[in-house]
Design an enzyme around this catalytic site. Structure first.
Site: not given
Ligand code: C2G
Length: 129
Positions: A45, A47
Site C-alpha cells: 500500500k 504506506k
C-alpha cells in the site's frame, strides 16, 4: 448474531475512522477489524505508518465498537476471512466502492460514505505547516 468485517490501516486514529467503525458495528452484533500489518502497508500500500501494528491494534481494541482485531497480510485473504470468521457483512469506505463486489457471492457488501475533511495524510500535512 450478525458478524461484520472491515479492513484498514487505521494509522493516527481519527474521528473518520471512528465514524466508520461505529457505522460498521451498527450493521450487526460483532465487528472484526482486519488491520493492515506494517509489511502489508509498506510492500503493498506504499504506506509508512507512524504507529506500528501492535500499537494500532491496541488502540482499535480499546474502541467500544470493535470486538476482534486480526492481521491483514495480503489483498487475497478477504474471501477466506469471510469463511474463517463466519462473516455476514463486509463493509468499507466508499473510496473502495465496487472494488470488493466479488465478495457478494459470500456475504453482503456495503460501502459507506467517507467522513469528509479528515484523513491521516491531511493530519501529517497540516502538522508539517
Ligand atoms: N475512512 C473514512 N473516512 C475518512 C477516512 C477513512 O470513512 N475520512 C475509512 C476508510 O474508507 C476505510 C477505513 O476508514 O474504510 C480505514 O481507512 P484507512 O486506514 O485509510 O484504510 P485503507 O488504507 O483504505 O485500507 O484491504 C483494504 C485496505 O486495507 C483498506
Amino acid at each position: 448474531m450478525k458478524r461484520v468485517i472491515t479492513y484498514g490501516t487505521f494509522d493516527l486514529l481519527h474521528y473518520g475512522h471512528i465514524e466508520l467503525l461505529r457505522r460498521a458495528k451498527a450493521l450487526g452484533d460483532y465487528l472484526v477489524v482486519a488491520l493492515s500489518t506494517d509489511e502489508f502497508n509498506w510492500n503493498c500500500k506504499q504506506k509508512k505508518c507512524y504507529f506500528p501494528y501492535e500499537e494500532r491494534k491496541r488502540m482499535l481494541e480499546a474502541i467500544r465498537y470493535v470486538d476482534l482485531v486480526v492481521p491483514e497480510e495480503n489483498w487475497e485473504q478477504k474471501a477466506t476471512d469471510v469463511e474463517k470468521y463466519h462473516i455476514d457483512t463486509f463493509v468499507i469506505g466508499d473510496d473502495w466502492s465496487g472494488k470488493f463486489d466479488f465478495l457478494k457471492e459470500k456475504c453482503e457488501v456495503v460501502y459507506l460514505p467517507r467522513t469528509p475533511e479528515i484523513s491521516t495524510t491531511k493530519i501529517k500535512r497540516d502538522l508539517q505547516k
